[in-house]
Design an enzyme around this catalytic site. Structure first.
Site, mmCIF file in Angstrom:
data_model
loop_
_atom_site.group_PDB
_atom_site.id
_atom_site.type_symbol
_atom_site.label_atom_id
_atom_site.label_comp_id
_atom_site.label_asym_id
_atom_site.label_seq_id
_atom_site.Cartn_x
_atom_site.Cartn_y
_atom_site.Cartn_z
ATOM 1 N N GLY A 245 0.841 -1.193 0.000
ATOM 2 C CA GLY A 245 0.000 0.000 0.000
ATOM 3 C C GLY A 245 0.870 1.236 0.000
ATOM 4 O O GLY A 245 2.096 1.142 0.129
ATOM 5 N N LYS A 246 0.238 2.398 -0.127
ATOM 6 C CA LYS A 246 1.016 3.637 -0.177
ATOM 7 C C LYS A 246 1.824 3.840 1.098
ATOM 8 O O LYS A 246 2.849 4.486 1.099
ATOM 9 C CB LYS A 246 0.078 4.833 -0.359
ATOM 10 C CG LYS A 246 -0.399 4.979 -1.785
ATOM 11 C CD LYS A 246 -1.034 6.349 -1.990
ATOM 12 C CE LYS A 246 -1.905 6.326 -3.233
ATOM 13 N NZ LYS A 246 -2.630 7.564 -3.444
ATOM 14 N N ARG A 247 1.324 3.286 2.199
ATOM 15 C CA ARG A 247 2.012 3.514 3.479
ATOM 16 C C ARG A 247 3.272 2.687 3.647
ATOM 17 O O ARG A 247 4.008 2.879 4.591
ATOM 18 C CB ARG A 247 1.055 3.216 4.628
ATOM 19 C CG ARG A 247 0.159 4.391 4.843
ATOM 20 C CD ARG A 247 -0.485 4.385 6.200
ATOM 21 N NE ARG A 247 -1.798 4.957 5.997
ATOM 22 C CZ ARG A 247 -2.919 4.324 6.222
ATOM 23 N NH1 ARG A 247 -2.914 3.121 6.738
ATOM 24 N NH2 ARG A 247 -4.061 4.905 5.979
ATOM 25 N N ASP A 248 3.495 1.738 2.751
ATOM 26 C CA ASP A 248 4.648 0.859 2.922
ATOM 27 C C ASP A 248 5.942 1.450 2.384
ATOM 28 O O ASP A 248 6.927 0.746 2.208
ATOM 29 C CB ASP A 248 4.392 -0.496 2.270
ATOM 30 C CG ASP A 248 3.193 -1.183 2.900
ATOM 31 O OD1 ASP A 248 3.204 -1.309 4.133
ATOM 32 O OD2 ASP A 248 2.259 -1.531 2.174
#
Ligand code: GLU
Length: 474
Positions: A245-248
């Site tokens: 995901g974008k948070r990774d």
């Protein structure tokens, strides 16, 4: 003849998974002498971002993934923007209406929500077809148009990556074909377009797999022979446990490009996310990928996104290209002060750091002390494990001795190496101490290329002056 396609939605953000979904069908088309088509799926107005299409096209250009039909190049099966194909969808929708296989949805969103709650209360998964209206108004384009699924059965199909698959009738439903804004849904439009564009192989992410039985029911209703349907494994977060995901920490492909990841690296990296050729080989050029790629060797299980590996690969590719080529590519990355230096000087500096660069954006960090006088920072020496064992007195004695020896030396890398070796003998120091100390005094940087090469590029005058400045600042 094989015809594959990439069908991105212009949402502005280009995830590594999006580009992999372009690379694999491109590889297949190039390998088989087929055609690769680019279609812009811009029917979701809420997600549409101005300029996003150009960003996609530029990214494909940058990667060298050329398309045979699509925006900018045209082709016989256009238009290649879905919003320009409304009439085509209307015609196909009319065929379904005429066959009694599509109907205008008479319900308000509130009523549909009511059905959902009924299903929930009955502990049943919600299926629209359980509440299918008996009487429907004539479709005037303002209500959603729904598919009327009549062949309720088990579907079995063969995915070249995922193998033989089958699902039950519980997934089939009356999904929306055309929304109330007059634009088709992905579910409808892609089927019509793939058929009209002669696509033989649909290759896309695994997030579509659960919808495939629905697509198969629609293919059947439209009397279209489905193309080969392949799904690529998910790209997993670095921990390998969840979808990336974008948070990774994964950046968009355009950000990696800005950071100075080479297109060769990006292709190599994307290809290895879910595919290998069955050997230990890790570096693949575009040509090798075209030659060796096969859908059958795409793995079923999730592919881990490993940014460290991306950086390592980029270092490998930076080494592999010629100095001339690299010189052209680093142009926007030089530190400001380098612009005043001559092209020959910049080139000499680049030659020194070519083996050490992991991204082009690291260039200032690795080279700025060649172009700007660094400020002495003795705490770097005091914090160094080896160097802090010596007293300041000893540091200064060594630097003074170095300065004396270098004053007598020729400033070619070879001669400087000799001078340094003699100095080692004369002072009885270990290279780890003597050379690190001189390196700090010349660069005040945490790392640098080999000392003799660095001094040769700096030249006699600057080398001696920096030693003097270091001594004076102690
Ligand atoms: N527009 C879809 C997407 O960007 C395309 C999926 C497909 O390849 O069919 O995810």
């Amino acid at each position: 003849m094989i015809r594959t396609r990439f069908a991105p939605s212009p949402t502005g953000y280009i995830h590594v998974g999006n580009v992999r979904a372009a690379l694999f069908p491109w590889l297949l088309a190039r390998q088989q002498g087929g055609k690769f088509i680019l279609r812009i799926e811009d029917t979701d107005q809420a997600r549409f971002v101005e300029g996003a299409t150009d960003l996609i096209l530029d990214t494909l250009d940058w990667l060298g993934l050329s398309w045979d039909e699509g925006p900018r190049v045209g082709g016989e099966h256009g238009p290649y923007f879905q919003t320009e194909r409304r009439d085509i969808y209307k015609q196909w929708a009319q065929k379904l209406i005429d066959a009694g296989l599509a109907y205008a949805d008479p319900y308000t969103p509130e009523q549909v929500q009511g059905f959902r709650e009924l299903a929930k209360a009955a502990k049943k998964p919600f299926l629209y077809r359980d509440y299918r209206p008996t009487k429907t108004p004539e479709w005037d384009g303002t209500q959603p148009l729904r598919f009327k699924v009549t062949n309720i059965k088990r579907y079995t199909w063969n995915d070249p990556v995922m193998g033989e698959l089958s699902t039950g009738e519980e997934v089939l439903d009356d999904f929306i074909l055309i929304k109330s804004d007059g634009l088709p849904t992905y579910n409808f439009a892609h089927i019509v377009d793939d058929y009209e564009m002669g696509v033989t192989h649909v290759i896309r992410g695994l997030e579509y797999i659960s919808s495939i039985p629905r697509y198969l029911s629609l293919y059947e209703a439209l009397q279209i022979e489905p193309p080969v349907l392949a799904c690529l494994p998910h790209i997993m977060a670095p921990d390998g446990k969840k979808k990336l995901g974008k948070r990774d920490g994964a950046k968009s492909v355009t950000d990696y490009r800005t950071d100075g990841i080479l297109p060769e690296t990006m292709l190599n990296f994307l290809a290895s996310m879910g595919w290998n050729d069955g050997t230990e080989q890790e570096i693949f050029s575009r040509e090798e990928l075209v030659e060796k790629f096969s859908l059958e060797r795409v793995q079923k299980s999730g592919a881990r996104f490993d940014e460290q590996r991306l950086l390592w690969l980029n270092g490998q590719w930076i080494r592999r290209i010629s100095l001339d080529d690299l010189y052209g590519r680093v142009e926007p990355y030089w530190p400001e002060a380098a612009r005043a230096a001559s092209p020959e000087d910049r080139r000499a500096v680049l030659a020194l750091v070519q083996d050490r660069l992991k991204t082009l954006a690291e260039l200032p960090l690795l080279t700025s002390y060649f172009f700007t006088e660094p400020t002495p920072n003795w705490s770097m020496i005091d914090d160094n494990k080896q160097l802090k064992k010596l007293s300041r007195e000893e540091h200064l004695q060594l630097l003074t001795a170095a300065k004396g020896a270098l004053e007598q030396s020729d400033f070619t890398a070879e001669k400087l190496q000799e001078t340094l070796n003699n100095l080692l003998e004369a002072t009885g120091q270990k290279p780890g101490i003597l050379f690190s100390l001189i390196r700090f005094a010349l660069t005040w940087a945490p790392f640098s290329p080999g000392l003799p090469e660095t001094m040769a590029v700096l030249g006699r005058e600057r080398t001696l002056a920096r030693l003097q400045t270091a001594i004076a600042a102690a």
